[in-house]
Scaffold this motif. Structure first.
Motif, short mmCIF file in Angstrom:
data_model
loop_
_atom_site.label_atom_id
_atom_site.label_comp_id
_atom_site.label_asym_id
_atom_site.label_seq_id
_atom_site.Cartn_x
_atom_site.Cartn_y
_atom_site.Cartn_z
N PHE A 1 2.19 3.88 -0.05
CA PHE A 1 3.44 4.44 0.45
C PHE A 1 4.24 5.09 -0.68
CE2 PHE A 1 8.02 3.65 1.49
CZ PHE A 1 8.13 4.59 2.51
N ARG A 2 4.32 4.42 -1.81
CA ARG A 2 5.06 4.97 -2.95
C ARG A 2 4.41 6.27 -3.45
NH1 ARG A 2 6.84 -0.63 -5.19
NH2 ARG A 2 9.10 -0.44 -5.03
N HIS A 3 3.09 6.31 -3.40
CA HIS A 3 2.39 7.52 -3.82
C HIS A 3 2.72 8.68 -2.88
CE1 HIS A 3 -0.78 10.04 -5.49
NE2 HIS A 3 -1.20 10.26 -4.26
N ILE A 4 2.75 8.41 -1.59
CA ILE A 4 3.03 9.45 -0.59
C ILE A 4 4.46 9.98 -0.75
CG2 ILE A 4 3.36 9.88 1.88
CD1 ILE A 4 1.03 7.93 2.38
N ILE A 5 5.42 9.07 -0.83
CA ILE A 5 6.81 9.53 -0.90
C ILE A 5 7.15 10.11 -2.27
CG2 ILE A 5 7.53 7.90 0.88
CD1 ILE A 5 8.89 6.25 -1.31
N GLY A 6 6.34 9.78 -3.28
CA GLY A 6 6.57 10.36 -4.60
C GLY A 6 6.44 11.87 -4.57
N HIS A 7 5.53 12.38 -3.73
CA HIS A 7 5.36 13.83 -3.59
C HIS A 7 6.57 14.46 -2.90
CE1 HIS A 7 1.26 13.93 -5.07
NE2 HIS A 7 0.94 12.93 -4.27
N LYS A 8 7.34 13.65 -2.19
CA LYS A 8 8.55 14.13 -1.52
C LYS A 8 9.79 13.91 -2.38
CE LYS A 8 6.65 13.00 3.06
NZ LYS A 8 6.88 12.31 4.36
#
Length: 303
Positions: free
Chosen positions: A151-158
């Motif tokens: 989850f942190r990896h995904i939202i890091g791109h945002k």
């Protein structure tokens, strides 16, 4: 390309005549013709063709029309926002939650003369998109422990960050017409005997973890999904009036009891869900965000 060019283009397309477009725009026909010609030259295609009835859009013109109309609509919204003197706003995104709804209502009561509030419901992707797009200041989510890294990896791109607050297990919401209403808890092995309602598909949904957290006693494919809905109103009515139930985080609003809805504890369920909030990196939280977070933490501690 200028907004004016798109205005002249859309007006000409709508009226099918340079003269009528000029009247609508309070200008001259030669001026409209000049602006349209400049637009055609700039994008390198012919937008109109003449016929016996006047002029009509070419295929390229038809392709451009929808985009031009959408840009003009957005432009009008921006101008309207700039011209209005609106109250300060506070917007949150999260799941369907009567508990958060109650806390938002409390914040409104304390600040209704100085604040405009907004709460948007959705799945994790929608919640985080709303925060990334500046639609919401924060998003309230709960994520399984083994998915937090992903989850942190995904939202890091945002350009977002996740702040954990506390951990909870799951419960089963049922209404007074459910045969298990007089029970206080349920075993994992009994879940396959229930009829569930389900909302939008979500990679982070609780149901996806049933097999692991139950130690193999329950499997996602064996759950009986009897009703699909993303309507909070429909969920409440199904719970109150049928034998359909739903699965949720074990953070239950006491208001449910007054509505004939209760939450069954799931026996031997570990606290595998981490509830927290997402916000844009380096953004400071507003006073209202801090209030909402404090209410959630205090309520969890009171259980």
């Amino acid at each position: 390309m200028e907004i004016k060019q798109l205005e002249y283009f859309v007006a000409t397309a709508d009226h099918g005549s340079l003269n009528r477009a000029a009247e609508r725009l309070y200008t001259s026909q030669p001026n409209v013709s000049k602006v349209i010609a400049a637009l055609e030259k700039e994008i390198g295609v012919q937008l109109f063709k003449r016929n016996n009835r006047g002029i009509e859009l070419t295929e390229h013109g038809k392709m451009l029309y929808g985009h031009a109309a959408s840009i003009l609509k957005s432009s009008d919204i921006i101008l309207s926002m700039a011209q209005k003197q609106t109250r300060r706003s506070f917007s949150v995104s999260g799941y369907q939650s009567s508990l958060i709804a109650r806390f938002m209502a409390e914040i409104y009561e304390g600040k209704k003369n100085e604040l405009k509030l907004e709460y948007r419901e959705g799945v994790v992707e929608e919640i985080t998109d709303n925060v990334a797009d500046h639609i919401s200041e924060i998003g309230i989510v709960y994520i399984a422990k083994d998915q937090i890294c992903c989850f942190r990896h995904i939202i890091g791109h945002k350009k977002l960050e996740f702040h954990p607050l506390f951990q909870r297990g799951i419960c089963i919401y049922i209404g007074s017409k459910h045969p298990l209403y007089n029970r206080d808890s349920i075993d994992f092995s009994e879940l396959t005997d229930l009829k569930f309602m389900q909302g939008k598909e979500d990679f982070f949904a609780i149901e996806n973890h049933i097999e692991k957290i139950s130690g193999g006693a329950a499997h996602l494919e064996n759950l009986n999904t009897a009703f699909y809905t993303n309507s909070d109103y429909m969920i409440h009515n199904l719970l109150k009036n049928t034998d359909v139930c739903c699965m949720g985080i074990d953070l239950v609003s006491r208001d449910y009891e007054n509505q004939g809805i209760k939450a069954l504890k799931v026996n031997n369920c570990q606290h595998f869900l981490t509830l927290g909030y997402v916000n844009r990196k380096k953004d400071e939280l507003s006073e209202e965000s801090k209030m909402l977070i404090e209410k959630l933490v205090s309520y969890n501690e009171s259980l």
